[in-house]
Design a protein around this motif. Structure first.
Motif, PDB file in Angstrom:
ATOM      1  N   ARG A 223      -8.351 -10.875   1.421  1.00 54.12           N
ATOM      2  CA  ARG A 223      -8.851 -10.731   0.135  1.00 54.12           C
ATOM      3  C   ARG A 223      -7.643 -10.624  -0.765  1.00 54.12           C
ATOM      4  O   ARG A 223      -7.681 -11.051  -1.836  1.00 54.12           O
ATOM      5  CB  ARG A 223      -9.566  -9.270  -0.010  1.00 54.12           C
ATOM      6  CG  ARG A 223     -11.028  -9.388   0.658  1.00 54.12           C
ATOM      7  CD  ARG A 223     -11.709  -8.041   0.334  1.00 54.12           C
ATOM      8  NE  ARG A 223     -11.269  -6.912   1.189  1.00 54.12           N
ATOM      9  CZ  ARG A 223     -11.653  -6.741   2.421  1.00 54.12           C
ATOM     10  NH1 ARG A 223     -12.617  -7.523   2.835  1.00 54.12           N
ATOM     11  NH2 ARG A 223     -11.312  -5.694   3.038  1.00 54.12           N
ATOM     12  N   GLU A 224      -6.688 -10.090  -0.443  1.00 54.24           N
ATOM     13  CA  GLU A 224      -5.294 -10.360  -1.058  1.00 54.24           C
ATOM     14  C   GLU A 224      -4.906 -11.737  -1.445  1.00 54.24           C
ATOM     15  O   GLU A 224      -4.354 -11.924  -2.533  1.00 54.24           O
ATOM     16  CB  GLU A 224      -4.247  -9.505  -0.311  1.00 54.24           C
ATOM     17  CG  GLU A 224      -2.700  -9.297  -0.989  1.00 54.24           C
ATOM     18  CD  GLU A 224      -1.854  -8.899  -0.134  1.00 54.24           C
ATOM     19  OE1 GLU A 224      -0.980  -7.690  -0.516  1.00 54.24           O
ATOM     20  OE2 GLU A 224      -1.569  -9.155   1.024  1.00 54.24           O
ATOM     21  N   TYR A 225      -4.852 -12.420  -0.250  1.00 48.59           N
ATOM     22  CA  TYR A 225      -4.729 -13.860  -0.465  1.00 48.59           C
ATOM     23  C   TYR A 225      -5.458 -14.516  -1.620  1.00 48.59           C
ATOM     24  O   TYR A 225      -5.021 -15.228  -2.668  1.00 48.59           O
ATOM     25  CB  TYR A 225      -4.411 -14.630   0.687  1.00 48.59           C
ATOM     26  CG  TYR A 225      -3.462 -14.677   1.665  1.00 48.59           C
ATOM     27  CD1 TYR A 225      -2.759 -13.261   1.899  1.00 48.59           C
ATOM     28  CD2 TYR A 225      -3.055 -15.625   2.352  1.00 48.59           C
ATOM     29  CE1 TYR A 225      -1.648 -13.255   2.771  1.00 48.59           C
ATOM     30  CE2 TYR A 225      -1.888 -15.436   3.237  1.00 48.59           C
ATOM     31  CZ  TYR A 225      -1.286 -14.186   3.563  1.00 48.59           C
ATOM     32  OH  TYR A 225      -0.208 -14.212   4.318  1.00 48.59           O
TER      33      TYR A 225
ATOM     34  N   TYR B 182      -4.782 -12.864  -5.293  1.00 49.28           N
ATOM     35  CA  TYR B 182      -3.343 -13.546  -5.890  1.00 49.28           C
ATOM     36  C   TYR B 182      -3.338 -15.060  -6.236  1.00 49.28           C
ATOM     37  O   TYR B 182      -2.894 -15.547  -7.051  1.00 49.28           O
ATOM     38  CB  TYR B 182      -2.380 -13.318  -5.088  1.00 49.28           C
ATOM     39  CG  TYR B 182      -2.091 -11.796  -5.234  1.00 49.28           C
ATOM     40  CD1 TYR B 182      -1.780 -11.071  -6.554  1.00 49.28           C
ATOM     41  CD2 TYR B 182      -1.847 -10.983  -3.858  1.00 49.28           C
ATOM     42  CE1 TYR B 182      -1.242 -10.082  -6.414  1.00 49.28           C
ATOM     43  CE2 TYR B 182      -1.478  -9.688  -4.016  1.00 49.28           C
ATOM     44  CZ  TYR B 182      -1.382  -8.925  -5.508  1.00 49.28           C
ATOM     45  OH  TYR B 182      -0.921  -7.483  -5.177  1.00 49.28           O
TER      46      TYR B 182
ATOM     47  N   LEU C 178       2.320 -15.312   2.121  1.00 48.68           N
ATOM     48  CA  LEU C 178       1.587 -15.219   0.597  1.00 48.68           C
ATOM     49  C   LEU C 178       2.455 -15.989  -0.274  1.00 48.68           C
ATOM     50  O   LEU C 178       1.879 -16.494  -1.325  1.00 48.68           O
ATOM     51  CB  LEU C 178       1.687 -13.689   0.393  1.00 48.68           C
ATOM     52  CG  LEU C 178       0.979 -13.050  -1.037  1.00 48.68           C
ATOM     53  CD1 LEU C 178      -0.469 -13.915  -1.002  1.00 48.68           C
ATOM     54  CD2 LEU C 178       1.098 -11.766  -1.196  1.00 48.68           C
TER      55      LEU C 178
ATOM     56  N   SER D  11      -7.048 -20.235   0.810  1.00 50.19           N
ATOM     57  CA  SER D  11      -6.626 -19.631  -0.733  1.00 50.19           C
ATOM     58  C   SER D  11      -6.264 -20.664  -1.575  1.00 50.19           C
ATOM     59  O   SER D  11      -6.370 -20.597  -2.818  1.00 50.19           O
ATOM     60  CB  SER D  11      -5.393 -18.623  -0.379  1.00 50.19           C
ATOM     61  OG  SER D  11      -5.915 -17.587   0.578  1.00 50.19           O
TER      62      SER D  11
ATOM     63  N   ASN E 105      -8.472  -7.347   4.668  1.00 51.00           N
ATOM     64  CA  ASN E 105      -7.513  -6.894   3.498  1.00 51.00           C
ATOM     65  C   ASN E 105      -6.722  -7.940   3.137  1.00 51.00           C
ATOM     66  O   ASN E 105      -6.612  -8.216   1.801  1.00 51.00           O
ATOM     67  CB  ASN E 105      -7.085  -5.403   3.762  1.00 51.00           C
ATOM     68  CG  ASN E 105      -7.901  -4.533   3.407  1.00 51.00           C
ATOM     69  OD1 ASN E 105      -8.926  -4.590   2.884  1.00 51.00           O
ATOM     70  ND2 ASN E 105      -7.722  -3.084   4.046  1.00 51.00           N
ATOM     71  N   LYS E 106      -5.987  -8.219   4.016  1.00 50.88           N
ATOM     72  CA  LYS E 106      -4.767  -9.554   3.968  1.00 50.88           C
ATOM     73  C   LYS E 106      -5.727 -10.784   3.253  1.00 50.88           C
ATOM     74  O   LYS E 106      -4.965 -11.353   2.358  1.00 50.88           O
ATOM     75  CB  LYS E 106      -4.217  -9.939   5.075  1.00 50.88           C
ATOM     76  CG  LYS E 106      -3.132 -10.822   4.878  1.00 50.88           C
ATOM     77  CD  LYS E 106      -2.401 -10.978   6.073  1.00 50.88           C
ATOM     78  CE  LYS E 106      -1.489  -9.741   6.641  1.00 50.88           C
ATOM     79  NZ  LYS E 106      -0.552 -10.167   7.666  1.00 50.88           N
TER      80      LYS E 106
END
Length: 460
Positions: A17-19, A22, A156, A206, A14-15
């Motif tokens: 995918r979040e990176y 954004y 992040l 990322s 999840n982290k």
């Protein structure tokens, strides 16, 4: 056998995918906004050239020209006075912001002031480029996006701000691979061992995806507006072969010493002017002098006005003789140092490439006098320009990739490696510091900040 996803793996996924999410958002937004900054900057630079040409041909109207420059210097002074963060090139402040030693909450105010200050510099013909402000604006856009998220995640934040800076670089120069590498190489110290760390892995992937997202947006807009994606397209030059292996060695030796001298000149300009700028009247006088000197010299020698990108293309077109190259080199270094030290908004990256190209032209002229075929002139200029960049700001990997992107020649890039290595050996032997690091030192010292705080933050 059914593999059951653990909670830790699920959270890490999840982290990640979040990176990625954004990063793409930041890349798209920064690429879109900063394309129009580049478009507007190019328009003002072209308009500035037209003004310089007009007044140089109609010298009777010169008083009007200097009145205009005086008005621009007044606007620049009050812009910097009201928003101090808008002064200078911006790459060093971008480094400090990503490193965590400074933070801005009123990002929009600084974005507006930096944009205005940049436009004043470009219209006035100061010897400064758009890439520094573009990188800083991209970082500020990333900072604003992160602040809106209300998420307390330092890793992040590094990702989003670095993607923003990469978006600024690619928007200004149209070189996505070197933009991504520059943002990583300049802002993060990463070893091979660090690559095993999941946070480092998230950061690198990322930044790459975010930088490519920005590049796609900029490329699309360049296509729609019918302008070149790559700002410095110098492809089509004849490649060197192994018989000329001595050429990058010569270039590396000369550039190694000359980059030390150049960095020292810029640094001393900054230190000397910093003492004078403590007085508001002297600060205003210095900015006025920067515009006036740029205008006066520019009217006499049109090519010395502005960032100098036309000088690079003129060098490749054999428009300068040896003495002209030496003269323009001296004038440009003086104008770059003076304009930068006054705090006027504008970058040093493109002017640095101009200096490298001029040195390359001088080296090529001497080699041709010594019997070298002049068909290799352009290749020598490219290698010199790239080597000067690597030696001055200590970004060898970025320089190598940048060489490939602007020249389209892998062979030329390979020859540039030898020149880069030799120049860095010489520079490091004499304790040469990155120009951006030197500017950052002076900036942090001015604000009573310890450089150690940002150096520690650079490590993942």
């Amino acid at each position: 056998m059914v593999y059951k996803l653990s909670e830790d793996n699920f959270n890490q996924g999840n982290k990640f995918r979040e990176y990625i999410f954004y990063s793409i958002i930041t890349g798209v937004i920064s690429g879109f906004i900063l394309f129009f900054f580049r478009y507007s900057s190019n328009f003002l630079m072209e308009l500035s050239k037209d003004l310089y040409n007009f007044f140089s041909l109609n010298i009777n109207y010169a008083p009007l020209f200097f009145i205009l420059l005086f008005v621009l210097s007044i606007l620049m002074y009050f812009n910097i006075k009201n928003v101090r963060e808008s002064s200078g090139g911006g790459i060093s402040r971008s480094m400090a912001l990503i490193g965590g030693s400074i933070n801005f909450h009123d990002n929009l105010k600084i974005i507006i002031a930096t944009t205005l200050g940049s436009f004043l510099s470009f219209f006035g013909g100061l010897s400064l480029g758009a890439e520094g402000p573009s990188v800083f604006l991209g970082t500020l856009i990333g900072n604003e996006i992160f602040n809106k998220l209300n998420i307390f995640n330092s890793h992040l934040k590094k990702v989003i701000l670095t993607v923003g800076s990469a978006g600024g670089f690619v928007s200004a120069l149209g070189t996505p691979l070197s933009a991504i590498l520059f943002s990583i190489e300049e802002n993060h110290t990463i070893s091979i061992i660090d690559l095993k760390n999941k946070h480092t892995f998230y950061l690198i992937i990322s930044i790459i995806i975010g930088g490519l997202s920005a590049a796609c947006i900029v490329y699309l807009l360049c296509y729609l507006f019918n302008i070149n994606f790559i700002l410095l397209d110098v492809s089509g030059n004849i490649n060197l072969n192994l018989n000329y292996i001595y050429i990058p060695i010569i270039i590396g030796v000369f550039i190694g010493f000359l980059s030390l001298i150049y960095n020292l000149i810029i640094k001393n300009f900054l230190i000397f002017f910093l003492k004078l700028k403590s007085n508001n009247y002297l600060s205003f006088l210095l900015i006025t002098l920067a515009f006036t000197l740029s205008g006066f010299i520019g009217l006499l020698f049109i090519d010395t006005s502005g960032s100098g990108i036309d000088i690079i293309f003129h060098i490749f077109e054999f428009k300068y003789f040896l003495y002209a190259l030496i003269f323009i080199l001296i004038i440009k270094i003086f104008l770059i140092g003076f304009s930068t030290a006054t705090g006027s908004t504008g970058g040093l990256f493109l002017p640095m490439l101009v200096v490298g190209a001029l040195i390359g032209g001088i080296i090529a002229e001497f080699l041709i006098i010594g019997g070298l075929n002049n068909s290799y002139y352009g290749t020598i200029v490219i290698i010199s320009m790239i080597t000067f960049m690597a030696s001055s700001v200590k970004t060898p990997i970025t320089a190598f990739i940048f060489c490939f992107e602007i020249s389209g020649s892998f062979s030329t890039s390979l020859f540039s490696i030898l020149a880069i290595v030799i120049s860095l050996i010489i520079s490091n032997y004499f304790n040469g510091e990155s120009l951006n690091e030197s500017i950052l030192d002076i900036s942090l010292e001015r604000h009573n900040l310890n450089k150690e705080s940002i150096s520690n933050q650079k490590y993942i």
